[in-house]
Design a protein around this motif. Structure first.
Motif, PDB file in Angstrom:
ATOM      1  N   LYS A 191       0.821  -1.215   0.000  1.00  0.00           N
ATOM      2  CA  LYS A 191       0.000   0.000   0.000  1.00  0.00           C
ATOM      3  C   LYS A 191       0.854   1.263   0.000  1.00  0.00           C
ATOM      4  O   LYS A 191       0.704   2.132  -0.845  1.00  0.00           O
ATOM      5  CB  LYS A 191      -0.914   0.007   1.239  1.00  0.00           C
ATOM      6  CG  LYS A 191      -1.852   1.219   1.293  1.00  0.00           C
ATOM      7  CD  LYS A 191      -2.960   1.084   0.280  1.00  0.00           C
ATOM      8  CE  LYS A 191      -4.042   2.153   0.436  1.00  0.00           C
ATOM      9  NZ  LYS A 191      -3.637   3.461  -0.104  1.00  0.00           N
ATOM     10  N   SER A 192       1.762   1.362   0.948  1.00  0.00           N
ATOM     11  CA  SER A 192       2.422   2.638   1.201  1.00  0.00           C
ATOM     12  C   SER A 192       3.758   2.798   0.487  1.00  0.00           C
ATOM     13  O   SER A 192       4.443   3.803   0.704  1.00  0.00           O
ATOM     14  CB  SER A 192       2.613   2.832   2.707  1.00  0.00           C
ATOM     15  OG  SER A 192       1.368   2.796   3.368  1.00  0.00           O
ATOM     16  N   SER A 193       4.121   1.852  -0.381  1.00  0.00           N
ATOM     17  CA  SER A 193       5.299   2.081  -1.221  1.00  0.00           C
ATOM     18  C   SER A 193       5.070   3.316  -2.092  1.00  0.00           C
ATOM     19  O   SER A 193       6.022   4.006  -2.474  1.00  0.00           O
ATOM     20  CB  SER A 193       5.603   0.860  -2.089  1.00  0.00           C
ATOM     21  OG  SER A 193       4.481   0.464  -2.852  1.00  0.00           O
ATOM     22  N   HIS A 194       3.802   3.613  -2.406  1.00  0.00           N
ATOM     23  CA  HIS A 194       3.466   4.870  -3.075  1.00  0.00           C
ATOM     24  C   HIS A 194       4.058   6.053  -2.321  1.00  0.00           C
ATOM     25  O   HIS A 194       4.646   6.966  -2.910  1.00  0.00           O
ATOM     26  CB  HIS A 194       1.945   5.062  -3.087  1.00  0.00           C
ATOM     27  CG  HIS A 194       1.229   4.345  -4.181  1.00  0.00           C
ATOM     28  ND1 HIS A 194       1.669   4.308  -5.485  1.00  0.00           N
ATOM     29  CD2 HIS A 194       0.056   3.670  -4.165  1.00  0.00           C
ATOM     30  CE1 HIS A 194       0.805   3.633  -6.222  1.00  0.00           C
ATOM     31  NE2 HIS A 194      -0.177   3.226  -5.450  1.00  0.00           N
ATOM     32  N   ASP A 195       3.859   6.058  -1.015  1.00  0.00           N
ATOM     33  CA  ASP A 195       4.163   7.241  -0.219  1.00  0.00           C
ATOM     34  C   ASP A 195       5.653   7.436   0.004  1.00  0.00           C
ATOM     35  O   ASP A 195       6.146   8.574  -0.048  1.00  0.00           O
ATOM     36  CB  ASP A 195       3.421   7.149   1.117  1.00  0.00           C
ATOM     37  CG  ASP A 195       1.925   7.134   0.911  1.00  0.00           C
ATOM     38  OD1 ASP A 195       1.322   8.211   0.883  1.00  0.00           O
ATOM     39  OD2 ASP A 195       1.358   6.036   0.727  1.00  0.00           O
TER      40      ASP A 195
END
Length: 438
Positions: A191-195
């Motif tokens: 999920k948070s590899s985007h961030d």
């Protein structure tokens, strides 16, 4: 070197006709510069529906990405939107056939597999873009331009929040396919590899140290209400439960965006009866306190950059689903952003300026991540058509660095330590190396 497509449509094969593969296919065709010519999808109903929508020949419809890739190169490019654990083998095989590749994040679940992909892409001299959609929003573009203007001076620190949304957490990370680290990966990757990728893009630096804390706080048997049953459709306490599957999914009926996502993940029968049947029999009707989920529901990550600047990132389930929220503290001013607008406080003039970035829609996948999905697919198709990676804001090695930061943060979290970050690339901007056209 292959010729560029020029005025001819870019042909696309799609591996994985779920919500992401279908969304990219539809957006590519709607933009007018691409056509879908093949699909691979193991679920018969979804496969047949996709083939009918895009008018595919029966010989271009496959039950798996393995079958699709065994047929040779059928298109200029392939969209790989299979389950995460199958990304690496598909990408390596596709590169070997000469496909340009749009790869859903995460790139792969291990560093070894990421390196396999990079090796295959570079040997074949093909283009690969991982779907780091946050880079492509009008909001991010406006923020990068503001920082580059020097109006806030040197960045000292950043606070960044990912509000996952209580029902989104329950849908994807408690009941859904990303609920288990052993089956997919840690939530920071899936999920948070985007961030973390976005923070490095905004900073223009790769962090050197990381610490992280978090865990599975709420969605455990210990928090199961007295009298709760294993299924929401039979549960006497369901009306008072914030995570009631009946509330989440029945309320989506009549809303085209929510019927597309998340409702279509449950069932093709988009009626009250169809939804209730899916909740009675499938994983999305399970009690959130009685599942086999183990990914975190909240996490913080603290980063230190070579310049001395720092960033703190918070991911939490316990919010409404919304755009990311960011505060950037510079030596000459601050910027606060909510995914649509930026509020600049200029210290030199002691004035406030609000910048409307033109971001449309909402933050969910159903609405295209605030325009990011359209911008990403437009950039990818243009890059393939022109044989030039310039429209893309990330390449394979850049994506690897972001994933390496994720894995370092997970080591820090699980060992309660401050961890040095060793990355395999010093590149944050995409490589200027020409990519062969086709």
């Amino acid at each position: 070197m292959r010729e560029s497509v020029g005025a001819h449509p870019v042909s696309l094969a799609v591996a994985g006709a779920g919500s992401r593969g279908l969304a990219y296919a539809r957006r590519a065709v709607a933009q007018g510069r691409a056509e879908v010519v093949a699909v691979a999808e193991p679920r018969p109903a979804q496969r047949e529906s996709f083939a009918a929508e895009f008018g595919l020949d029966p010989g271009a419809v496959f039950a798996s990405e393995t079958e699709l890739l065994a047929a040779g190169r059928l298109a200029d490019a392939v969209v790989i939107a299979t389950p995460d654990r199958r990304h690496a083998d598909a990408a390596v095989a596709a590169a070997g056939l000469g496909y340009h590749i749009l790869l859903e994040k995460p790139m792969a679940l291990t560093e070894r597999d990421c390196l396999r992909i990079i090796g295959a892409v570079e040997r074949a001299d093909v283009l690969l873009a991982v779907c780091h959609v946050l880079r492509y929003t009008p909001y991010t573009r406006a923020l990068k331009e503001l920082i580059a203007s020097g109006r806030i001076g040197e960045i000292a620190s950043i606070q960044h929040l990912e509000p996952v949304g209580w029902w989104h957490q329950a849908h994807s990370y408690v009941r859904g396919q990303w609920r288990s680290e052993s089956e997919s990966g840690p939530m920071l990757l899936t999920k948070s590899s985007h961030d973390l990728d976005w923070l490095m893009y905004v900073m223009g630096e790769i962090p050197v140290k990381v610490s992280s804390f978090g865990g599975l706080l709420h969605f455990t048997p210990a928090n199961r209400p007295p009298g709760a049953t294993d299924r929401c459709v039979t549960c006497p306490v369901e009306p008072d439960c914030a995570y009631s599957a009946k509330k989440i999914y029945l309320s989506a009926l009549g809303d085209p965006a929510r019927e597309y996502w998340p409702l279509s993940v449950l069932t093709e029968d988009i009626t009250r009866e169809g939804v209730l049947e899916a909740l009675a029999e499938g994983p999305y009707g399970r009690c959130v306190y009685a599942g086999d989920n183990d990914v975190v529901d909240h996490q913080v990550v603290n980063l230190e950059f070579p310049s001395g600047a720092t960033a703190s990132f918070t991911m939490t389930a316990f919010t409404a689903l919304d755009f990311r929220q960011t505060r950037i503290f510079g030596t000459k001013g601050t910027v606060e952003g909510d995914g649509k607008r930026l509020r600049l406080h200029d210290f030199t003039t002691d004035t406030i300026e609000v910048v409307e970035t033109g971001t449309a829609g909402d933050a969910s996948a159903a609405d295209g991540h605030g325009g990011a999905d359209d911008a990403l697919i437009e950039a990818f198709v243009r890059a393939v058509a022109d044989g030039d990676p310039a429209p893309l804001l990330s390449d394979a090695r850049t994506s690897l660095v972001g994933h390496q930061v994720v894995w370092a943060a997970e080591r820090a979290r699980t060992t309660a330590s401050v961890t040095d970050i060793a990355t395999g690339s010093s590149l944050l901007e995409p490589s200027a190396r020409p990519i062969a056209g086709h």
